[in-house]
Design a protein around this motif. Structure first.
Motif, PDB file in Angstrom:
ATOM      1  N   VAL A   1       2.917   5.929  -2.924  1.00 53.39           N
ATOM      2  CA  VAL A   1       4.047   6.711  -3.448  1.00 53.39           C
ATOM      3  C   VAL A   1       3.889   6.928  -4.946  1.00 53.39           C
ATOM      4  O   VAL A   1       4.146   8.019  -5.476  1.00 53.39           O
ATOM      5  CB  VAL A   1       5.387   6.000  -3.136  1.00 53.39           C
ATOM      6  CG1 VAL A   1       6.529   6.664  -3.885  1.00 53.39           C
ATOM      7  CG2 VAL A   1       5.647   6.022  -1.635  1.00 53.39           C
ATOM      8  N   ALA A   2       3.465   5.883  -5.653  1.00 51.66           N
ATOM      9  CA  ALA A   2       3.301   5.987  -7.108  1.00 51.66           C
ATOM     10  C   ALA A   2       2.044   6.734  -7.498  1.00 51.66           C
ATOM     11  O   ALA A   2       1.930   7.216  -8.634  1.00 51.66           O
ATOM     12  CB  ALA A   2       3.283   4.590  -7.722  1.00 51.66           C
ATOM     13  N   MET A   3       1.083   6.847  -6.586  1.00 55.93           N
ATOM     14  CA  MET A   3      -0.186   7.498  -6.921  1.00 55.93           C
ATOM     15  C   MET A   3      -0.648   8.340  -5.732  1.00 55.93           C
ATOM     16  O   MET A   3      -0.964   7.814  -4.672  1.00 55.93           O
ATOM     17  CB  MET A   3      -1.254   6.444  -7.238  1.00 55.93           C
ATOM     18  CG  MET A   3      -2.616   7.008  -7.591  1.00 55.93           C
ATOM     19  SD  MET A   3      -3.851   5.703  -7.825  1.00 55.93           S
ATOM     20  CE  MET A   3      -3.941   5.026  -6.155  1.00 55.93           C
ATOM     21  N   ASN A   4      -0.661   9.667  -5.931  1.00 59.57           N
ATOM     22  CA  ASN A   4      -1.188  10.559  -4.902  1.00 59.57           C
ATOM     23  C   ASN A   4      -2.334  11.370  -5.487  1.00 59.57           C
ATOM     24  O   ASN A   4      -2.635  11.302  -6.682  1.00 59.57           O
ATOM     25  CB  ASN A   4      -0.094  11.474  -4.335  1.00 59.57           C
ATOM     26  CG  ASN A   4       0.636  12.226  -5.444  1.00 59.57           C
ATOM     27  OD1 ASN A   4       0.006  12.742  -6.358  1.00 59.57           O
ATOM     28  ND2 ASN A   4       1.960  12.273  -5.369  1.00 59.57           N
ATOM     29  N   ILE A   5      -2.971  12.187  -4.650  1.00 57.79           N
ATOM     30  CA  ILE A   5      -4.158  12.915  -5.076  1.00 57.79           C
ATOM     31  C   ILE A   5      -3.852  13.917  -6.179  1.00 57.79           C
ATOM     32  O   ILE A   5      -4.657  14.135  -7.084  1.00 57.79           O
ATOM     33  CB  ILE A   5      -4.812  13.616  -3.851  1.00 57.79           C
ATOM     34  CG1 ILE A   5      -6.146  14.217  -4.237  1.00 57.79           C
ATOM     35  CG2 ILE A   5      -3.867  14.644  -3.257  1.00 57.79           C
ATOM     36  CD1 ILE A   5      -7.170  13.235  -4.690  1.00 57.79           C
ATOM     37  N   ASP A   6      -2.663  14.524  -6.119  1.00 60.27           N
ATOM     38  CA  ASP A   6      -2.298  15.500  -7.156  1.00 60.27           C
ATOM     39  C   ASP A   6      -2.158  14.822  -8.516  1.00 60.27           C
ATOM     40  O   ASP A   6      -2.646  15.337  -9.542  1.00 60.27           O
ATOM     41  CB  ASP A   6      -0.992  16.202  -6.782  1.00 60.27           C
ATOM     42  CG  ASP A   6      -1.149  17.060  -5.531  1.00 60.27           C
ATOM     43  OD1 ASP A   6      -2.286  17.528  -5.289  1.00 60.27           O
ATOM     44  OD2 ASP A   6      -0.155  17.259  -4.808  1.00 60.27           O
ATOM     45  N   LYS A   7      -1.517  13.643  -8.510  1.00 56.49           N
ATOM     46  CA  LYS A   7      -1.360  12.929  -9.777  1.00 56.49           C
ATOM     47  C   LYS A   7      -2.713  12.471 -10.322  1.00 56.49           C
ATOM     48  O   LYS A   7      -2.942  12.497 -11.535  1.00 56.49           O
ATOM     49  CB  LYS A   7      -0.437  11.731  -9.582  1.00 56.49           C
ATOM     50  CG  LYS A   7       1.012  12.107  -9.325  1.00 56.49           C
ATOM     51  CD  LYS A   7       1.879  10.868  -9.205  1.00 56.49           C
ATOM     52  CE  LYS A   7       3.338  11.235  -8.967  1.00 56.49           C
ATOM     53  NZ  LYS A   7       4.209  10.046  -8.846  1.00 56.49           N
ATOM     54  N   VAL A   8      -3.573  12.041  -9.428  1.00 56.38           N
ATOM     55  CA  VAL A   8      -4.904  11.600  -9.869  1.00 56.38           C
ATOM     56  C   VAL A   8      -5.676  12.759 -10.480  1.00 56.38           C
ATOM     57  O   VAL A   8      -6.311  12.622 -11.540  1.00 56.38           O
ATOM     58  CB  VAL A   8      -5.687  11.007  -8.679  1.00 56.38           C
ATOM     59  CG1 VAL A   8      -7.137  10.723  -9.077  1.00 56.38           C
ATOM     60  CG2 VAL A   8      -5.035   9.720  -8.195  1.00 56.38           C
ATOM     61  N   GLU A   9      -5.655  13.925  -9.844  1.00 58.57           N
ATOM     62  CA  GLU A   9      -6.367  15.084 -10.378  1.00 58.57           C
ATOM     63  C   GLU A   9      -5.786  15.520 -11.719  1.00 58.57           C
ATOM     64  O   GLU A   9      -6.531  15.874 -12.641  1.00 58.57           O
ATOM     65  CB  GLU A   9      -6.302  16.233  -9.373  1.00 58.57           C
ATOM     66  CG  GLU A   9      -7.150  15.993  -8.118  1.00 58.57           C
ATOM     67  CD  GLU A   9      -7.078  17.157  -7.162  1.00 58.57           C
ATOM     68  OE1 GLU A   9      -6.254  18.070  -7.410  1.00 58.57           O
ATOM     69  OE2 GLU A   9      -7.842  17.163  -6.176  1.00 58.57           O
TER      70      GLU A   9
ATOM     71  N   MET B   1       0.819  -1.201   0.000  1.00 58.08           N
ATOM     72  CA  MET B   1       0.000   0.000   0.000  1.00 58.08           C
ATOM     73  C   MET B   1       0.859   1.259   0.000  1.00 58.08           C
ATOM     74  O   MET B   1       0.544   2.244  -0.670  1.00 58.08           O
ATOM     75  CB  MET B   1      -0.923  -0.007   1.222  1.00 58.08           C
ATOM     76  CG  MET B   1      -1.911   1.149   1.271  1.00 58.08           C
ATOM     77  SD  MET B   1      -3.089   1.099  -0.107  1.00 58.08           S
ATOM     78  CE  MET B   1      -4.043  -0.348   0.345  1.00 58.08           C
ATOM     79  N   LYS B   2       1.944   1.221   0.731  1.00 56.38           N
ATOM     80  CA  LYS B   2       2.859   2.367   0.741  1.00 56.38           C
ATOM     81  C   LYS B   2       3.429   2.618  -0.644  1.00 56.38           C
ATOM     82  O   LYS B   2       3.517   3.756  -1.101  1.00 56.38           O
ATOM     83  CB  LYS B   2       3.984   2.126   1.742  1.00 56.38           C
ATOM     84  CG  LYS B   2       3.557   2.235   3.196  1.00 56.38           C
ATOM     85  CD  LYS B   2       4.751   2.001   4.124  1.00 56.38           C
ATOM     86  CE  LYS B   2       4.337   2.123   5.585  1.00 56.38           C
ATOM     87  NZ  LYS B   2       5.479   1.879   6.506  1.00 56.38           N
ATOM     88  N   GLU B   3       3.850   1.538  -1.313  1.00 53.01           N
ATOM     89  CA  GLU B   3       4.396   1.687  -2.665  1.00 53.01           C
ATOM     90  C   GLU B   3       3.355   2.258  -3.620  1.00 53.01           C
ATOM     91  O   GLU B   3       3.660   3.095  -4.472  1.00 53.01           O
ATOM     92  CB  GLU B   3       4.883   0.336  -3.172  1.00 53.01           C
ATOM     93  CG  GLU B   3       6.092  -0.197  -2.406  1.00 53.01           C
ATOM     94  CD  GLU B   3       6.533  -1.552  -2.911  1.00 53.01           C
ATOM     95  OE1 GLU B   3       5.866  -2.064  -3.847  1.00 53.01           O
ATOM     96  OE2 GLU B   3       7.521  -2.093  -2.394  1.00 53.01           O
ATOM     97  N   ILE B   4       2.108   1.803  -3.463  1.00 55.72           N
ATOM     98  CA  ILE B   4       1.040   2.317  -4.320  1.00 55.72           C
ATOM     99  C   ILE B   4       0.808   3.797  -4.060  1.00 55.72           C
ATOM    100  O   ILE B   4       0.642   4.598  -4.983  1.00 55.72           O
ATOM    101  CB  ILE B   4      -0.261   1.515  -4.091  1.00 55.72           C
ATOM    102  CG1 ILE B   4      -0.091   0.082  -4.591  1.00 55.72           C
ATOM    103  CG2 ILE B   4      -1.441   2.182  -4.785  1.00 55.72           C
ATOM    104  CD1 ILE B   4      -1.244  -0.827  -4.247  1.00 55.72           C
TER     105      ILE B   4
END
Length: 238
Positions: free
Chosen positions: A121-129, A116-119
């Motif tokens: 790190v690879a995907m945060n709210i800013d990247k999703v937006e 979950m930590k690795e996920i």
């Protein structure tokens, strides 16, 4: 050499601990199985001694009966100790197995937490937006392209068409079609200029004369005397 300097790694410790737990469980199960066999053997011997005591009682030999009963009691004491040992071992086995199960559960949770930590790190709210904004932008662009491809390309087809004018023209064509049908039915009658009415004016041609009804045979026949009289009058005039 390197192991002696830096010590054993975490993976090696986990493997050693896993092997140790596995060996302890195997040893406990083996000992429980051995004690269970001993229990069954003592129970059989004790039962045989009691049967012998009964047979000596039947033979009126109480002394030998008491000896068999004493032996049976000694075996029963050993049997009670073995049963207690089996119970203790089973309790310890249950505790170790339960602890090992908890350990494996903790390991699984730890691995899931690491994943979950690795996920995250690879995907945060800013990247999703940012990704969603790009998706919306591409969708809007695709919509504009589709709309542009459906527009007419130059010429008369691209001229503005008034829908009301089309409706009026369609209504006129319908009236003309109705007039033609009416003229075919009534001949050369003139259709009223009122576009909201389909009733024709009075026809301008002469209607055919009504045919005379045939005269009865007795009315057409004339009297023979009258015919002869007219003929005589005609001759006299000459």
């Amino acid at each position: 050499m390197w192991k002696s300097i830096w010590g054993t790694s975490a993976e090696e410790k986990q493997k050693k601990q896993h092997d140790s737990t596995k060996a302890a469980i195997i040893n406990l199960r083996g000992q429980i199985q051995l004690l269970t066999k001993k229990q069954q053997h003592l129970e059989k011997q004790s039962e045989e001694l009691r049967d012998k005591a009964k047979s000596y009682v039947a033979k009126k030999n109480p002394n030998m009966a008491k000896i068999q009963l004493k032996k049976s009691k000694i075996l029963e004491g050993q049997l009670a100790k073995i049963l207690q040992q089996i119970e203790n071992l089973e309790m310890q086995l249950f505790t170790i197995e339960n602890a090992n199960l908890n350990l494996e559960t903790v390991k699984a949770i730890g691995k899931a937490n690491g994943a979950m930590k690795e996920i995250n790190v690879a995907m945060n709210i800013d990247k999703v937006e940012d990704t969603m904004d790009e998706v919306r932008e591409h969708m809007d662009m695709n919509e504009e392209i589709s709309e542009a491809l459906t527009r007419p390309i130059g010429g008369a087809s691209s001229a503005y068409i008034d829908e009301d004018e089309l409706e009026d023209e369609l209504e006129n064509l319908m009236l003309e079609d109705e007039n033609e049908k009416m003229e075919q039915k009534i001949g050369k009658s003139v259709v009223s200029e009122n576009k909201n009415s389909f009733l024709p004016n009075a026809p301008q041609f002469e209607l055919p004369a009504k045919k005379k009804e045939p005269i009865a045979a007795e009315e057409e026949e004339e009297d023979e005397d009258e015919i002869a009289l007219r003929k005589l009058q005609a001759e006299m005039d000459l």
